[in-house]
Design a protein around this motif. Structure first.
Motif, PDB file in Angstrom:
ATOM      1  N   GLU A  85      -7.184 -14.371  35.277  1.00  8.37           N
ATOM      2  CA  GLU A  85      -5.731 -14.442  35.334  1.00  8.37           C
ATOM      3  C   GLU A  85      -5.230 -15.370  34.242  1.00  8.37           C
ATOM      4  O   GLU A  85      -5.984 -16.191  33.709  1.00  8.37           O
ATOM      5  N   LEU A  86      -3.946 -15.231  33.907  1.00  8.06           N
ATOM      6  CA  LEU A  86      -3.365 -16.046  32.848  1.00  8.06           C
ATOM      7  C   LEU A  86      -1.944 -16.445  33.210  1.00  8.06           C
ATOM      8  O   LEU A  86      -1.347 -15.906  34.147  1.00  8.06           O
ATOM      9  N   LEU A  87      -1.420 -17.390  32.437  1.00  8.72           N
ATOM     10  CA  LEU A  87      -0.028 -17.810  32.561  1.00  8.72           C
ATOM     11  C   LEU A  87       0.675 -17.534  31.245  1.00  8.72           C
ATOM     12  O   LEU A  87       0.232 -17.978  30.186  1.00  8.72           O
ATOM     13  N   ARG A  88       1.771 -16.797  31.297  1.00 10.59           N
ATOM     14  CA  ARG A  88       2.573 -16.612  30.109  1.00 10.59           C
ATOM     15  C   ARG A  88       3.222 -17.940  29.728  1.00 10.59           C
ATOM     16  O   ARG A  88       3.436 -18.798  30.595  1.00 10.59           O
ATOM     17  N   LEU A  89       3.536 -18.094  28.447  1.00 11.80           N
ATOM     18  CA  LEU A  89       4.250 -19.288  28.006  1.00 11.80           C
ATOM     19  C   LEU A  89       5.567 -19.416  28.770  1.00 11.80           C
ATOM     20  O   LEU A  89       6.331 -18.458  28.882  1.00 11.80           O
ATOM     21  N   GLY A  90       5.813 -20.596  29.315  1.00 12.36           N
ATOM     22  CA  GLY A  90       7.059 -20.843  30.019  1.00 12.36           C
ATOM     23  C   GLY A  90       7.101 -20.304  31.432  1.00 12.36           C
ATOM     24  O   GLY A  90       8.158 -20.322  32.074  1.00 12.36           O
ATOM     25  N   SER A  91       5.961 -19.821  31.960  1.00 12.21           N
ATOM     26  CA  SER A  91       5.926 -19.261  33.314  1.00 12.21           C
ATOM     27  C   SER A  91       4.937 -20.036  34.181  1.00 12.21           C
ATOM     28  O   SER A  91       3.970 -20.622  33.683  1.00 12.21           O
ATOM     29  N   THR A  92       5.196 -20.037  35.471  1.00 12.05           N
ATOM     30  CA  THR A  92       4.276 -20.669  36.437  1.00 12.05           C
ATOM     31  C   THR A  92       3.635 -19.625  37.345  1.00 12.05           C
ATOM     32  O   THR A  92       2.886 -19.978  38.251  1.00 12.05           O
ATOM     33  N   ARG A  93       3.941 -18.361  37.095  1.00  7.58           N
ATOM     34  CA  ARG A  93       3.406 -17.286  37.936  1.00  7.58           C
ATOM     35  C   ARG A  93       2.187 -16.664  37.251  1.00  7.58           C
ATOM     36  O   ARG A  93       2.296 -16.072  36.186  1.00  7.58           O
ATOM     37  N   PRO A  94       0.989 -16.778  37.862  1.00 11.45           N
ATOM     38  CA  PRO A  94      -0.208 -16.206  37.239  1.00 11.45           C
ATOM     39  C   PRO A  94      -0.177 -14.681  37.233  1.00 11.45           C
ATOM     40  O   PRO A  94       0.379 -14.048  38.133  1.00 11.45           O
ATOM     41  N   VAL A  95      -0.775 -14.103  36.198  1.00 10.07           N
ATOM     42  CA  VAL A  95      -0.859 -12.653  36.045  1.00 10.07           C
ATOM     43  C   VAL A  95      -2.331 -12.264  35.994  1.00 10.07           C
ATOM     44  O   VAL A  95      -3.101 -12.821  35.203  1.00 10.07           O
ATOM     45  N   SER A  96      -2.741 -11.333  36.828  1.00 14.22           N
ATOM     46  CA  SER A  96      -4.132 -10.889  36.858  1.00 14.22           C
ATOM     47  C   SER A  96      -4.429  -9.976  35.671  1.00 14.22           C
ATOM     48  O   SER A  96      -3.608  -9.114  35.325  1.00 14.22           O
ATOM     49  N   VAL A  97      -5.581 -10.169  35.069  1.00 16.38           N
ATOM     50  CA  VAL A  97      -6.009  -9.313  33.957  1.00 16.38           C
ATOM     51  C   VAL A  97      -7.471  -8.926  34.141  1.00 16.38           C
ATOM     52  O   VAL A  97      -8.287  -9.723  34.593  1.00 16.38           O
ATOM     53  N   ASP A  98      -7.779  -7.697  33.802  1.00 19.16           N
ATOM     54  CA  ASP A  98      -9.145  -7.178  33.876  1.00 19.16           C
ATOM     55  C   ASP A  98      -9.513  -6.650  32.500  1.00 19.16           C
ATOM     56  O   ASP A  98      -9.120  -5.544  32.117  1.00 19.16           O
ATOM     57  N   VAL A  99     -10.239  -7.441  31.725  1.00 16.17           N
ATOM     58  CA  VAL A  99     -10.653  -7.029  30.386  1.00 16.17           C
ATOM     59  C   VAL A  99     -12.112  -7.403  30.162  1.00 16.17           C
ATOM     60  O   VAL A  99     -12.637  -8.317  30.800  1.00 16.17           O
ATOM     61  N   ARG A 100     -12.748  -6.673  29.270  1.00 10.97           N
ATOM     62  CA  ARG A 100     -14.088  -7.055  28.809  1.00 10.97           C
ATOM     63  C   ARG A 100     -13.915  -7.808  27.507  1.00 10.97           C
ATOM     64  O   ARG A 100     -13.248  -7.329  26.578  1.00 10.97           O
ATOM     65  N   PHE A 101     -14.504  -8.990  27.419  1.00 17.57           N
ATOM     66  CA  PHE A 101     -14.355  -9.819  26.225  1.00 17.57           C
ATOM     67  C   PHE A 101     -15.515  -9.598  25.262  1.00 17.57           C
ATOM     68  O   PHE A 101     -16.686  -9.606  25.657  1.00 17.57           O
ATOM     69  N   MET A 102     -15.153  -9.400  24.005  1.00 14.81           N
ATOM     70  CA  MET A 102     -16.125  -9.404  22.913  1.00 14.81           C
ATOM     71  C   MET A 102     -15.606 -10.378  21.864  1.00 14.81           C
ATOM     72  O   MET A 102     -14.393 -10.436  21.619  1.00 14.81           O
ATOM     73  N   ALA A 103     -16.494 -11.145  21.283  1.00 13.83           N
ATOM     74  CA  ALA A 103     -16.102 -12.141  20.283  1.00 13.83           C
ATOM     75  C   ALA A 103     -17.031 -12.042  19.088  1.00 13.83           C
ATOM     76  O   ALA A 103     -18.149 -11.537  19.188  1.00 13.83           O
ATOM     77  N   ALA A 104     -16.552 -12.526  17.954  1.00 19.12           N
ATOM     78  CA  ALA A 104     -17.353 -12.474  16.734  1.00 19.12           C
ATOM     79  C   ALA A 104     -17.075 -13.698  15.881  1.00 19.12           C
ATOM     80  O   ALA A 104     -16.015 -14.315  15.971  1.00 19.12           O
ATOM     81  N   SER A 105     -18.040 -14.042  15.028  1.00 20.67           N
ATOM     82  CA  SER A 105     -17.868 -15.146  14.092  1.00 20.67           C
ATOM     83  C   SER A 105     -18.799 -14.967  12.908  1.00 20.67           C
ATOM     84  O   SER A 105     -19.905 -14.430  13.049  1.00 20.67           O
ATOM     85  N   ASN A 106     -18.336 -15.413  11.735  1.00 20.99           N
ATOM     86  CA  ASN A 106     -19.214 -15.419  10.562  1.00 20.99           C
ATOM     87  C   ASN A 106     -19.925 -16.763  10.418  1.00 20.99           C
ATOM     88  O   ASN A 106     -20.625 -16.997   9.447  1.00 20.99           O
ATOM     89  N   ARG A 107     -19.721 -17.640  11.393  1.00 16.42           N
ATOM     90  CA  ARG A 107     -20.362 -18.950  11.382  1.00 16.42           C
ATOM     91  C   ARG A 107     -21.523 -18.983  12.373  1.00 16.42           C
ATOM     92  O   ARG A 107     -21.667 -18.102  13.217  1.00 16.42           O
ATOM     93  N   ASP A 108     -22.353 -20.012  12.266  1.00 13.58           N
ATOM     94  CA  ASP A 108     -23.408 -20.263  13.246  1.00 13.58           C
ATOM     95  C   ASP A 108     -22.748 -20.916  14.452  1.00 13.58           C
ATOM     96  O   ASP A 108     -22.393 -22.096  14.418  1.00 13.58           O
ATOM     97  N   VAL A 109     -22.564 -20.152  15.530  1.00 14.30           N
ATOM     98  CA  VAL A 109     -21.817 -20.652  16.681  1.00 14.30           C
ATOM     99  C   VAL A 109     -22.567 -21.789  17.364  1.00 14.30           C
ATOM    100  O   VAL A 109     -21.955 -22.753  17.832  1.00 14.30           O
ATOM    101  N   ARG A 110     -23.879 -21.708  17.400  1.00 10.80           N
ATOM    102  CA  ARG A 110     -24.662 -22.796  18.024  1.00 10.80           C
ATOM    103  C   ARG A 110     -24.446 -24.102  17.272  1.00 10.80           C
ATOM    104  O   ARG A 110     -24.308 -25.165  17.880  1.00 10.80           O
ATOM    105  N   ALA A 111     -24.423 -24.015  15.941  1.00 10.86           N
ATOM    106  CA  ALA A 111     -24.184 -25.221  15.139  1.00 10.86           C
ATOM    107  C   ALA A 111     -22.786 -25.768  15.396  1.00 10.86           C
ATOM    108  O   ALA A 111     -22.583 -26.988  15.429  1.00 10.86           O
ATOM    109  N   ALA A 112     -21.811 -24.878  15.578  1.00 10.84           N
ATOM    110  CA  ALA A 112     -20.448 -25.318  15.882  1.00 10.84           C
ATOM    111  C   ALA A 112     -20.400 -26.024  17.235  1.00 10.84           C
ATOM    112  O   ALA A 112     -19.665 -26.999  17.418  1.00 10.84           O
ATOM    113  N   VAL A 113     -21.191 -25.545  18.181  1.00 12.18           N
ATOM    114  CA  VAL A 113     -21.278 -26.207  19.497  1.00 12.18           C
ATOM    115  C   VAL A 113     -21.860 -27.604  19.351  1.00 12.18           C
ATOM    116  O   VAL A 113     -21.320 -28.585  19.884  1.00 12.18           O
TER     117      VAL A 113
END
Length: 468
Positions: free
Chosen positions: A271-299
């Protein structure tokens, strides 16, 4: 002969126009200039009637006068629906930029514009707009494995990745894709989406490095009415828009730590909150992420949250650079020739063996995206039915010439000096990717870090090896 693609600059600032023209013409792009909105619309009308060159990209200053910028955008898209509109502004306004991109603007740039930033925006605009109108071919045994998303390969390592991607596509698990810029991370993410159970639902991609934090928050989460000046109604963000489908977060390591906290909550709580809102909104998405950096090194460097990294890195793919899969060069070159010859209505049908040999010696720091850009320009201006060496831009040599400069001066470096230069050269060629540099050098990342620390001395900072 059909007309070449045209970039139209719309700006009243003569100095800014001269700078943009210099950069674009140096890259081989034909450029036209309109001093204002009215002149730009006249140019597009002539183009639409076939009396002027086809416009593919428009660079327009948001400070257009007297016409309202949004009105100008609407009229541009009516006259030239295939154009990519890149907005230019001295300052950034959340409301104006978000509204412009909602209307169909492709990207925005803030003055002063850096040359590399402009080049990347133009390259991306050309590739995306042409790809939008592409008719894709079915796979054939002679072409290796060809996907509906244009990920073409016969490279064994890439075929293994595609095999694993096919298996994991239907799994409702987050995916992290790493690899150098231009290796096809978004294309792989789209393939995973198209092969999965959410294929009929939206696939929404956003580049986290293309927006300032405030804009990115608004783009992802949306806003409530009166959340800020000019917010006259509720607006869904991209996460809500993608409900039931997939969200692809490109360059995830460019996201600020505070934004990472907000994203983590969405992944955990759905769920998320829109900017300026206090009412949560349910969302169902599959997340995929990408980076051209070494993410472990960034951690490890404290630049990326460890908990978010483990949330996203359930399934991981690392795409190799084009320099490690040169066997795919003929397939990719021919694919891009077919694609762009059709889009530009040119009669180019192939590429000469000599031109392919010259391409195979190029380092391709921009990977497949750089190759496509080269082929696009070659197809646009090739006088014959084949791409020849003379149609290609000036190519670099992939050999590390700089390492042996001292030999040419008559000084013979020690083995230790040669080793030092080679380590630094590999790190530079791989754009600071720690894991990839260590793999090429045949050592672990800790050993590489120690070597670099010794090279630079304790009094100097060790260069970052996270791709920054």
């Amino acid at each position: 002969m059909s007309e070449a693609a045209q970039i139209l600059i719309v700006d009243r600032d003569k100095m800014a126009v001269q700078n943009l023209e210099h950069i674009l013409r140096k890259e081989g792009h034909p450029v036209a200039v309109a001093p204002g909105s009215a002149a730009a619309l006249r140019y597009l009308e002539e183009s639409s009637r076939g009396t002027g060159r086809m416009v593919q990209v428009i660079l327009a200053d948001l400070g257009l006068d007297p016409m309202d910028a949004n009105q100008f955008l609407r009229r541009c898209l009516r006259l030239c629906p295939a154009c990519a509109l890149i907005l230019i502004s001295d300052t950034v306004s959340v409301n104006s930029v978000v509204e412009a991109m909602r209307l169909g603007a492709f990207h925005y740039l803030i003055k002063p514009i850096r040359p590399q930033e402009l080049r990347e925006a133009i390259t991306h605009a050309f590739a995306r707009r042409v790809a939008d109108g592409e008719v894709r071919a079915k796979p054939s045994p002679t072409q290796g494995r060809s996907l509906a998303t244009s990920l073409i390969t016969r490279d064994p390592a890439m075929l293994k990745i595609l095999e694993q991607a096919t298996i994991s596509a239907s799994l409702e698990l987050p995916v992290l894709i790493t690899g150098e810029t231009g290796t096809g991370k978004e294309i792989l993410a789209k393939y995973l989406h198209d092969m999965g159970n959410r294929a009929a639902q939206p696939f929404v991609a956003i580049n986290c490095g293309a927006f300032q934090e405030e804009l990115l928050t608004n783009e992802l989460f949306g806003h409530a009415r009166e959340a800020f000046t000019g917010a006259v109604r509720d607006r869904k963000g991209l996460l809500e828009t993608a409900h039931g489908g997939t969200v692809f977060l490109d360059e995830i390591t460019e996201m600020s730590l505070s934004m990472q906290v907000k994203l983590l909550r969405v992944i955990q709580e759905k769920e998320l909150l829109r900017l300026g809102s206090t009412r949560p909104v349910s969302v169902d998405v599959r997340f995929m992420a990408a980076s051209n950096r070494d993410v472990r090194a960034a951690v490890e460097a404290g630049q990326f949250r460890r908990d978010l990294y483990y949330r996203l890195n359930v399934i991981e793919f690392h795409l190799p650079p084009l320099s490690c899969r040169l066997g795919d060069l003929p397939l990719l070159a021919q694919h891009f020739i077919d694609k762009h010859a059709k889009a530009l209505q040119r009669s180019v049908t192939g590429i000469s063996r000599t031109a392919l040999e010259r391409l195979s010696g190029h380092p391709f720091h921009g990977n497949i995206r750089e190759l496509e850009n080269m082929i696009l320009r070659a197809v646009a201006f090739a006088p014959g039915d084949q791409v020849e060496v003379s149609d290609l831009p000036t190519l670099e040599k992939s050999a590390p010439v700089g390492m042996f400069a001292s030999l040419q001066e008559g000084a013979y470096p020690s083995l230790e000096q040669m080793e030092r230069d080679y380590i630094l050269w590999v790190c530079e060629q791989l754009q600071g990717n720690q894991g990839e540099a260590a793999r090429v050098l045949g050592m672990d990342r800790v050993s590489l870090w120690r070597r670099l620390k010794k090279i630079h001395g304790r009094s100097e900072p060790v260069p970052r090896l996270d791709g920054a």
